[in-house]
Design an enzyme around this catalytic site. Structure first.
Site, short mmCIF file in Angstrom:
data_model
loop_
_atom_site.label_atom_id
_atom_site.label_comp_id
_atom_site.label_asym_id
_atom_site.label_seq_id
_atom_site.Cartn_x
_atom_site.Cartn_y
_atom_site.Cartn_z
N ASP A 164 0.82 -1.20 0.00
CA ASP A 164 0.00 0.00 0.00
C ASP A 164 0.86 1.27 0.00
O ASP A 164 1.94 1.28 0.59
CB ASP A 164 -0.90 -0.03 1.24
CG ASP A 164 -2.06 0.93 1.12
OD1 ASP A 164 -2.31 1.43 0.00
OD2 ASP A 164 -2.71 1.19 2.14
N ASN A 223 -10.35 -3.32 -6.39
CA ASN A 223 -9.54 -2.36 -7.17
C ASN A 223 -10.12 -2.03 -8.55
O ASN A 223 -9.72 -1.04 -9.16
CB ASN A 223 -8.10 -2.87 -7.32
CG ASN A 223 -7.27 -2.72 -6.06
OD1 ASN A 223 -6.34 -3.48 -5.82
ND2 ASN A 223 -7.58 -1.72 -5.24
C1 FPP Z 1 -1.76 -0.02 -3.36
O1 FPP Z 1 -1.30 1.32 -3.37
C2 FPP Z 1 -1.22 -0.73 -4.51
C3 FPP Z 1 -1.97 -1.34 -5.47
C4 FPP Z 1 -3.44 -1.37 -5.45
C5 FPP Z 1 -1.36 -1.99 -6.62
C6 FPP Z 1 -0.08 -2.72 -6.36
C7 FPP Z 1 0.52 -3.02 -7.66
C8 FPP Z 1 1.82 -2.93 -7.99
C9 FPP Z 1 2.88 -2.64 -7.02
C10 FPP Z 1 2.27 -3.13 -9.39
C11 FPP Z 1 1.92 -4.41 -10.07
C12 FPP Z 1 2.19 -5.63 -9.29
C13 FPP Z 1 3.11 -6.59 -9.56
C14 FPP Z 1 3.17 -7.80 -8.72
C15 FPP Z 1 4.07 -6.49 -10.65
P1 FPP Z 1 -2.36 2.46 -3.58
O2 FPP Z 1 -2.42 2.81 -5.03
O3 FPP Z 1 -3.66 2.09 -2.99
O4 FPP Z 1 -1.72 3.64 -2.79
P2 FPP Z 1 -2.51 4.82 -2.05
O5 FPP Z 1 -3.31 4.18 -0.94
O6 FPP Z 1 -1.41 5.67 -1.53
O7 FPP Z 1 -3.37 5.50 -3.06
#
Ligand code: FPP
Length: 240
Positions: A2, A50
């Site tokens: 996150d 998501n």
């Molecule tokens: C949460 O941060 C992250 C995600 C929903 C996506 C995670 C995906 C990746 C790291 C890239 C693809 C994955 C792989 C395994 C190659 P957020 O966007 O919710 O952050 P925020 O809460 O600060 O908005």
């Protein structure tokens, strides 16, 4: 994983840049987990919730997944890491499914290290899918309806052949579980780190494991019983 969006926002960058940096952290984390001798590493990469994000961000995440799989498969093979997924992967775009199938097939024979990507995953949908599969097995006569053991039901979860997690780490300072492995993490230890996912490095991983190593895991027993039995799940973070 996150905090990608907030990491980017803090720097005046588009959210997708945070996810891009997040992929670099994924690569680093797989390497560190392997160095630490961790057998199973599960990354919550895309939840069933998501899909509610802006179309552009969902598309960007799918492109990053495809890019990661294309670029990292050779490293996974070199490091003998098996890839698995949990979640309703059948609903992912065909280009991602294709790459997943390719990488899963290419790494299927490795046994030492497993990388599990939770994709289109949510614990509640997992329970619904498991209940459906369990009911079908009962109807077919494969399961005794009087068998109310957890082990029997757990065979119908996405994680049927995977061990329960010992440690769950969430970055970004949030202290929620967000529909992640709710049943499997029944006895897991939790570590919440005040770092955004792109900032999660070897030092932070080490700190989380050292924190985990200090916990007394009783699994419903007393502390005295534990001293008598060996239920050690500690992870060594340095050699020697
Ligand atoms: C949460 O941060 C992250 C995600 C929903 C996506 C995670 C995906 C990746 C790291 C890239 C693809 C994955 C792989 C395994 C190659 P957020 O966007 O919710 O952050 P925020 O809460 O600060 O908005």
């Amino acid at each position: 994983m996150d905090g990608n969006g907030r990491w980017a926002k803090k720097r005046g960058l588009p959210r997708i840049e945070g996810h891009r940096r997040g992929v670099e952290t994924v690569r680093r984390t797989i390497e560190t987990a392997r160095d630490f001798g961790i057998e199973y590493l599960t990354l919550y990469a895309f939840s069933v919730e998501n899909w509610r994000r802006p179309e552009e961000e969902v598309g960007g995440l799918m492109n990053l997944l495809e890019y990661f799989l294309k670029r990292e498969t050779s490293t996974l093979i070199k490091n003998k890491v098996r890839l698995r997924t949990i979640g309703r992967t059948e609903d992912l775009p065909p280009k991602v499914r294709r790459e997943l199938e390719r990488t899963i097939a290419a790494t299927a024979d490795f046994t030492e290290h497993t990388l599990v990507l939770a994709l289109n995953y949510g614990s509640r949908t997992e329970v619904l899918d498991a209940a459906k599969s369990y009911a079908a097995a009962i109807a077919k006569g494969d399961v005794d309806p009087e068998d109310t053991s957890w082990q029997s039901f757990a065979q119908h979860l996405y994680t049927a052949d995977l061990p329960d997690p010992d440690l769950v780490i969430r970055t970004s300072g949030e202290t929620r579980v967000s529909n992640f492995l709710l049943l499997q993490a029944a006895y897991a230890e939790f570590v919440f780190l005040p770092l955004f996912w792109p900032e999660f490095d070897r030092a932070a991983f080490t700190q989380a494991i050292e924190d985990f190593n200090c916990r007394e895991r009783r699994f419903g027993r007393t502390g005295d019983q534990l001293t008598a039995e060996s239920t050690d799940t500690k992870v060594a973070t340095s050699h020697g």
